[in-house]
Design an enzyme around this catalytic site. Structure first.
Site, PDB file in Angstrom:
ATOM      1  N   HIS C 157       9.806 -11.176  -4.326  1.00  0.00           N
ATOM      2  CA  HIS C 157      11.105 -11.422  -3.665  1.00  0.00           C
ATOM      3  C   HIS C 157      12.188 -11.829  -4.665  1.00  0.00           C
ATOM      4  CE1 HIS C 157       9.013 -11.883   0.367  1.00  0.00           C
ATOM      5  NE2 HIS C 157       8.032 -12.259  -0.418  1.00  0.00           N
ATOM      6  N   GLU C 291      20.149   2.821 -15.724  1.00  0.00           N
ATOM      7  CA  GLU C 291      20.905   3.034 -14.483  1.00  0.00           C
ATOM      8  C   GLU C 291      20.862   4.496 -14.069  1.00  0.00           C
ATOM      9  OE1 GLU C 291      24.741   0.461 -14.423  1.00  0.00           O
ATOM     10  OE2 GLU C 291      24.193   0.731 -16.520  1.00  0.00           O
TER      11      GLU C 291
END
Lengths: 457, 457, 457, 457
Positions: C157, C291
Site C-alpha cells: 500500500h 515513464e
C-alpha cells in the site's frame, strides 16, 4: 467499533460509507470452501512446525469443520464486522473454539491467504469449465458426424466462395475450441502454484513446511519469492485471456448461426428451447441465445481490460487496488459457465436443412474449379484465373449458371475448354477434390472427427 | 410453460438454463420506478388517442399505483415467469385489474419501453451523481481556502520542479472536476430524449401523441426515427465516457494523495476513518480508500470497453446483445456514487502538514528562478538555462543549497550574477512571481477559488 | 487499371481513396523475407507434386532469390499496382521470369499465404524478444547479486511494511519475467503451425505435401482444418496477451523505480544515459525512460483490445477486417523490442544508495517482529498483534522509535515483554528470520539467484 | 553530445537506443504548422510585455516565417539533435536568426507549448472531420430521397420483423451521424482553450497577456490553472470518445450493408470501385471497403483504451507517459478521415434493388398487423398477440402466406376475423399506418429528410 483484526493502532472508527466501500464480503464469500481448506492445511503445518500443539491443531481443525458444516447447510450467518470471508471465518472460529483461534494466523497474512484461496477456488472452476468446453466440442463432433453429407456454400467476406461440407464448417470451430482446451490446461498449470507461506510480503518467519502445504492442498509447486507471491495476478490475466479468446470464438460461431438461422439463409433452425419471441410481433422467433452469447463477449473483454488497467503502473507487492480482481474473475467464470453449455444446447437441438443449403448455392461457387480445370490443361494459374473471370462475367451478363453456358461460348473465351468442362462443374466433386490434410473432402473430415474424438477421450 | 408475452407461435418450452441466461429480472428490477412511470404516461396517451376509454385508463393507472405501493413497501413479489421488469409489472397488473391490462401494450413494444425506462432511470441517477461531484468539488475548494498559505514542492515526472501553493495543486483537480460537471450536463441533455412511441422498430401505428408523452415524462425532445430510437445506446456510451474520465481524474488525485500520505513524503495524513490496518503488521495504516478509488478505474474503463465491444458490428435496430447494456451501466453508476463521496470524505478529514512540505523542499526548486534572474539581467533565456544548469551541477557536487553558494562562486560561472542573487532565491517570492492568470500566486489562487464558488452556487 | 490478381470479372476500377484504404503494402512490406521463404518452399512442393516441372521450379526459385537480393540490397522498388507484399513479389517475379510466375499460385490463396507469412515472421520476432527478455532478467540477477547486502523498507500500500533485501525486491520482478519467458515459449509453440495448403478456405485441390512444406519451413505441425487455418488469429491474441502482461510487469517495475529515484526516496539514481532534462527548469533530471515504459503499457493494452474488438462477432473464415491484425502486431513487437532493453539498461547503469535506504527505515517496520516476539513468549498471534498495535500508538504519541521505548513502558503494556525485547528489534535479524523458501533471508535470496541463473543458462 | 535545450546539468550522454525511444520527432513533426503559429503569437506577446524589443520580435517572427516557407516547400531538414518538433524549430530558428532565438522560450516550457500545439492542430482536424461527416450524412439523405418508395423487410434480431421503407432504414443511421456531428461540436469547443502561459507547471512569471494570446490564436478561453493546463488531456479523450462512437455507428452500417450485399439478401450491390476480388476465386467481388470500416473499429476503440490506460493513476502535472497521447490521436484522425468518405462513396455508388427486397419479404412481416386488426375489433392487444401467434403457427404448418389463409380458417381461430382481413394484410398499408413522428410512413420519412437538410444547410 474497533476492528478485530487490525484495530490496535487505530483510535478513530471507519466512516460508514467507507466500510461499505472497503468490504469485500458481499462477493468474496464464495471463497468460503477454499478459505476453510487452506486454513485446515495451515493448522496442520503450524502443528508440524511446533508452533501450536497437536491438541490446538485438533481444536482448530474441528472448529473449521463445524464452520464448513454451517456453510454446507446454509446456516452460516454473517456478523456486523465481517469485512471479508477471512475475517468472517476467523470471527466464527473464535466464537466456536475461543482464543486459540488467534493462533491460526501466526506467520500468515491476508495477503498470502487470499492469494491461496483464489487459486484454490479458480482451480476448481477451471476444472468445471473444462467439462463445459468438452461438452461444446462433443456437440460439434456429433453434429459433424450426423450431417457428414450436407454440402453448403463456403463463405469468405460473407460472399459465396467455394462449396464445403457443413461438417467441415462445424469442425473449423471445433479446432478453435480444441486450442482453447489446451490453453485452459496451461492456465490450470500456472494457477496451481502455492503462495501460502509468503506472509504479508517478506516471507514466513516460522519453520512452516511449504512443501507439505503444497502437497496437502494439491499444488504442483510453491512460489519462489514472497513479494512476487502476494502480488502475482498473472494467472488471473492468463485466465481472462483464455476467457476472452474462447468467448470470441463463441461470438463468431454465434454470428454464423444467427445468419444461417435467418429467413434469407435458412440453413438451420434453432429449437424453440433456445429462441424467444416478441412482445409485439407475434411471428417472431428470435435467436436470443446466440445473440446473448455474442453480446457477452463485450462483458468478458471488458473484464479483461479492467484487470489490465487496474494492474497497470501499480507499485510493488500488495495494494488494495488488487481487491478489484475478484468481481471480474467471478463474473467471467459465471458467464462462461453459461455460454458454453448454451452453445452446446443450441447445436444439439437445432434442425439442419441440407436442402436449403443446396438451394442457396450459386454456380459461381465453381469458378475456382474452372480455373483449376484450365490449369489441368496446362495454363498457368494466374492466366486461368483471368479466363475464369471472363466466364463469370458472361454468366452474370447472360444470367446463365456456369453449367448451362454452352461449350462454344466457353471455347470462344479459351480454346482449352473442352466437352469435359460441364462434368467438371459439380459441387460434390469440387468438395472431394480437397482431400489434402485439412481439406473439406469426406476423408479429411472423417480424419478430423477421429482426431477430435481421440482428443475428447 | 408457455410464455405469456410472446408464446403464441411457440410449441416447445425454453430450456431451463436458457431461461436463466435470457432473463434480466435479477438486474433490471431496479428500473421498476421508471417502468411504472412510463406505463402510467402511456395509459394516459392511449386514452387521449381514443384507443382505450377513460375508465380503462383509470383502471390501468390505479393498478399501476397499487404496484408502486407494493414496491415502495417492499411487498412486490416475483413470479416464476417474470423474465424482466416489464413482464413482471404486466403480470402483476393483470392479476390486479384483469384482462384490460393487455391493452396497455397496444402499439408499444418492449424495445421502446426498455429504452424509455433506461433513460428515465439514468436521468435520475445523473442528477444524484451531479450532487456527488459537487460535494467533491466543494471539499476541494474548502481545503484550498483553509490551506491557502501552505507552499509545497510542485512536481513534474515525480521530480521536484518548482514551488507551488498546496491550494493550487488542489485546485488543479478542481478544474478537472469542473469540466466533468459540464460534461455530465451534456450527457443529461442527450439522455433526455423520448423513444416511446417507436414500437418495435417501425413506429407506432396509433395516433398516440408523442409530444404529450414527452411533456408528461419530462423529456426535452422526442426521437426522430423509430429504428434509431430502439437501437440508440449513444447516451449510455456518453455516460460511460463521462464516468471513465471522471474516474481517471479521481485515480490521479488518489495517486498523488497516496504518495503525499507516505512516510517518505508526509505532506498529509489520512484520517483513521478512511484508512485500514493489516491483519499481520500492527503498525500499518493503509490508504485503502484511495487505493480502491484508483483500482476501480479499471472496472469503469472495463465497462466502457464492454459496451463498445458489444455494440461493434451489431446489425440494425434491436438485437438481444443490447440487453448487455444494463449491468455495466448499473455498476458504473453505483461505483461513482461511492468513489466521489469517499474522495470528498478523504479530503474533508485529512490532516495537512505544511511543515513537512517545507522540510521536503530542495533548493533546486529555485533553479528556474536563477535562469529568470539572468534573463532579468539581459541574458537570453536559453543561455540563462544553461548557466543555471552549471550552478545546479556545482550545488550537487558541493552539496550546498543554491542559497548557500557564495557570490564569488556564482560570479565565476557568470559575471551577471550579483549580490541580489541570494535574495532572489526564495520560495515565497518564486510562487508570488507567477501571478498571471492560472498561476500559483496567491491572487491567482484566490481568483480560482472565487470562480469555483460561483460555479458551485 | 485492371487488377492483375483478381481483376478478371471486374469492369470498373477502384476508387482512388479506396485503393489507399485497401492497400496494405505500406506496412506489410516487412513480411518480404517470410513471403519469399514461403514461396520458395511452395515452388518445391508444386514440383514434388508434379504440378510444375523441376525446370519451372528452378526458374521460380531463382527468380525469388533475385528478389531476395534486391530486398537485401535495398534495391527492390514498388510499382503502382502493388497492393500488398504478395502482389509486389508476384509482380516482380513475373517481370523477372515471365509467365511461369503465374504457376506459383496454383492451389494457393492469399488467405493461406498471408497466414503463413505472418507466422513465419512472428516466429523470428519472438526469438529476438526472448533474447531481450533474458537480457532484462540478467540485469536483474546481476544487480541482485551486486547489492545482496542492501536492506530497505519493504512496502505494501506504498506504506512501510517490513524490512527486506533490495535483492529480494529486484528478484520479485525477476520471477515475473521468468513467467513471461515461459509464456513466450508457449506462444512460440502455438505460432509454429503451418496453414499453407489450406487454399482460400476449403483446402488445396492438389496433391501438395503439406508435411514436406512444414518440414522445409521449420513448422512443428500443420493446421488441421482449412477454414480454421485461414481465419485463426489465436496465436496473435496469445502474443498480444504475452505482450500486455510483460509490459504490465515493466510498468510496475518502472513505477517502483520512479519512486525510488525521487528526491523523497533517493534509494537509486538513474544514470544520465536514461534521463532527460527540462527545457525550462535547469535542475531537472527526469526518468523519461521509465515513464515511457510505464506509459507505453496503454499502447500495448490498446493493441490487444483492438484485436479482440476486431475479431468479435466476425463471421466464418477470412474477412477483410482481419487485415487489421498487422499494424497492432508490428507496433507491439517494435515496442517491446525497445522497452525490454531500455529497462535492462536502466538497471545496469543505475546507482544504488543503500545508505539512503537505511536512513529511510522507520522503526515501525519492526512492529510485526514485536508481535512475533510475544508469540514466542506464548501469546496467540491475534492478541500479540493487538498488543504490538498499542506499542505502535505509544511510539507515535511519544515520537520514540520502538527500540528507544524503555522496558518499563513495554511492560506496562504487556508483562510478557522482557529485557531481550530491544535486541529482538533489529532490521537484519528481522530479514534473516524469513528464511523459509521464498523469504527475504540471505540464503533464500541466494537460492533464488542460483535458480534464475539455471533458468537463464 | 550535450542536449541543446536541457543539457546544462548533465555530464553523461543519453544511450543511443534511449534517444530513439525518447524522441518524438518522427511523429510530432506534423505539428509544425501549429508550432510555428504558436511561437509567432508568443513572440508578439513577449514584445507587448516588454520582455523583448519590437525589433527582436520582428527578427523572431521573420525567422519563423522563413521556417514556415521551408516546411511549405518541403525543404525543411532535420538535424541530429532534433528530438521533437519544438527542438527542431528552435534549432533552425537559431541557425537563421542567431542567439535571439533563445529569447523566444522565456517563460514558456515545452509543457505548455506542446499542449497548445496539439489543441491548435486538432482544432483544424476536427473541422476537416466535420466536413467528412457531413458528406456521409448528405450521401444518406440523397439516397433516402432517391429510393423513397422502396419497401423492404425491417429486422430485429436479424429476423424479419415489420415492413419498412429503405429510406427509413438509411435515415436511422443519418440520425446517429447527426448526433455525432453535435458531439463533435462539443469536442471542438472543449479543445479550443488556451494552455499557453502556464509554464512548466506553476504559471508564467512574466506579464505576458494570455487573453491577447488567446485572441491572436483564435482560442475561445484560457485555461484557469497552470498545473491542470499542462496535464489536461480531457479534450483528447473526448475526441477519442467521439471517434469510437462514430466508428461504431459506421461498423453497424457496414454490417447491414455487407449483409444486404450478399447473395442471400441481394438488396444492394456495391460498385466495383468499392469492391475487390480474390487472388484464387475468380467470381469473388468482396465488400472490402465495408469490412475494413467495420474492422477498423477495433483500432479506434484500442486507441481510446490506450489513452485511458496511460492516464490511469498518473501523478500530477506532466509525466513523460503523456507523450503517448500523440500516435493514437494522429492515427484516429487519419482513420476517420478515410472511413467517413469511403462510406459516403459506398452509398453514393451502390445499386439498390427494390425488387429483391420485395421478393424477400415473408408474409409473416404482417403478423403484427393481424394483431392490430384484432385490436381494431376490440380485443385487448395481449390477447390479439396470442391469437395472431396461432395464425402464424397455421401459416407455418400449412406453408400458406398469411394472405392466402382462407377466411374460415381465420374464423376458426377467432370469430373477430372478418372478410376485410385480407385487405388489411398489405405491406404498403402496414408501412403507411406508422405515420406518427419517427415512423416509417412516407410523410414521416419526408419530414426526416427535410429536418436533416436543415441541419446540413
Amino acid at each position: 467499533m474497533t476492528n478485530m483484526l487490525w484495530g490496535g493502532r487505530f483510535s478513530g472508527a471507519p466512516d460508514a460509507l467507507m466500510r461499505a466501500f472497503n468490504d469485500s464480503i458481499s462477493f468474496d464469500i464464495r471463497l468460503w470452501d477454499a478459505d476453510l481448506t487452506g486454513s485446515d492445511a495451515y493448522a496442520q503445518a503450524l502443528a508440524r512446525a511446533g508452533i501450536i500443539t497437536p491438541a490446538e491443531a485438533d481444536t482448530l481443525r474441528h472448529g473449521l469443520k463445524q464452520i464448513r458444516a454451517e456453510f454446507d447447510d446454509g446456516q452460516f450467518t454473517l456478523a456486523a464486522g465481517d469485512e471479508d470471508i477471512h475475517t468472517a471465518v476467523e470471527r466464527r472460529l473464535k466464537e466456536l473454539v475461543g482464543n486459540v483461534a488467534g493462533k491460526l494466523h501466526t506467520g500468515r497474512s491476508r495477503n498470502d491467504q487470499v492469494a491461496t484461496d483464489t487459486r484454490l477456488w479458480l482451480r476448481g472452476e477451471i476444472s468445471a469449465l473444462r467439462t463445459h468446453l468438452q461438452t461444446c466440442l462433443s456437440a460439434i463432433v456429433t453434429a459433424a458426424e450426423t450431417h457428414l453429407d450436407a454440402i453448403m456454400p463456403g463463405y469468405t467476406h460473407v460472399q459465396q466462395a467455394q462449396p464445403i461440407r457443413f461438417s467441415h464448417w462445424l469442425l473449423s470451430y471445433g479446432w478453435k475450441f480444441a486450442r482453447d482446451l489446451a490453453r485452459l490446461d496451461d492456465v490450470a498449470r500456472r494457477t496451481n502454484v502455492l503462495p501460502l507461506g509468503s506472509g504479508a510480503l517478506s516471507g514466513n518467519p516460522l519453520p512452516v513446511d511449504r512443501h507439505f502445504l503444497a502437497e496437502t492442498l494439491g499444488f504442483d509447486a510453491i512460489s519462489e519469492n514472497s513479494m512476487d507471491a502476494v502480488s502475482d495476478r498473472d494467472y488471473l490475466v492468463d485466465f481472462l485471456h483464455w476467457a476472452s479468446l474462447t468467448q470470441t470464438h463463441l461470438s463468431s460461431l454465434a454470428e454464423d448461426l444467427i445468419l444461417f438461422n435467418s429467413t434469407e439463409y435458412g440453413f438451420i433452425e434453432l429449437s424453440d428451447a433456445y429462441s424467444t419471441g416478441s412482445s409485439l410481433m407475434p411471428q417472431k422467433k428470435n435467436p436470443d441465445s446466440l445473440e446473448l452469447i455474442r453480446g457477452k463477449t463485450g462483458r468478458i473483454v471488458g473484464h479483461h481490460m479492467a484487470m489490465l488497467t487496474t494492474l497497470k503502473g501499480l507499485p510493488s507487492t500488495y495494494n488494495k487496488d488488487m481487491q478489484e480482481d475478484k468481481e471480474p474473475l467471478f463474473d467471467t467464470v459465471d458467464t462462461l459457465a453459461m455460454t458454453l453449455p448454451i452453445m452446446a444446447g443450441v447445436i444439439n437441438t437445432m434442425t439442419v436443412h441440407p436442402d436449403r443449403m443446396v438451394a442457396a448455392m450459386s454456380s459461381l461457387l465453381l469458378a475456382t474449379e474452372l480455373a483449376d480445370y484450365l490449369v489441368s490443361k496446362g495454363m498457368p494459374f494466374r492466366d486461368a484465373h483471368d479466363v475464369a473471370g471472363q466466364v463469370v462475367q458472361l454468366s452474370l451478363a447472360t444470367e446463365q449458371p456456369l453449367w448451362s453456358i454452352p461449350l462454344p461460348a466457353y471455347k470462344s473465351i479459351s480454346p482449352l475448354f473442352d466437352r469435359d468442362v460441364h462434368d467438371w462443374l459439380n459441387f460434390e466433386s469440387a468438395v472431394e477434390r480437397r482431400r489434402s490434410p485439412g481439406g473439406t473432402a469426406k476423408d479429411s473430415v472423417l480424419a478430423q472427427i477421429a482426431a477430435m474424438k481421440t482428443l475428447l477421450a
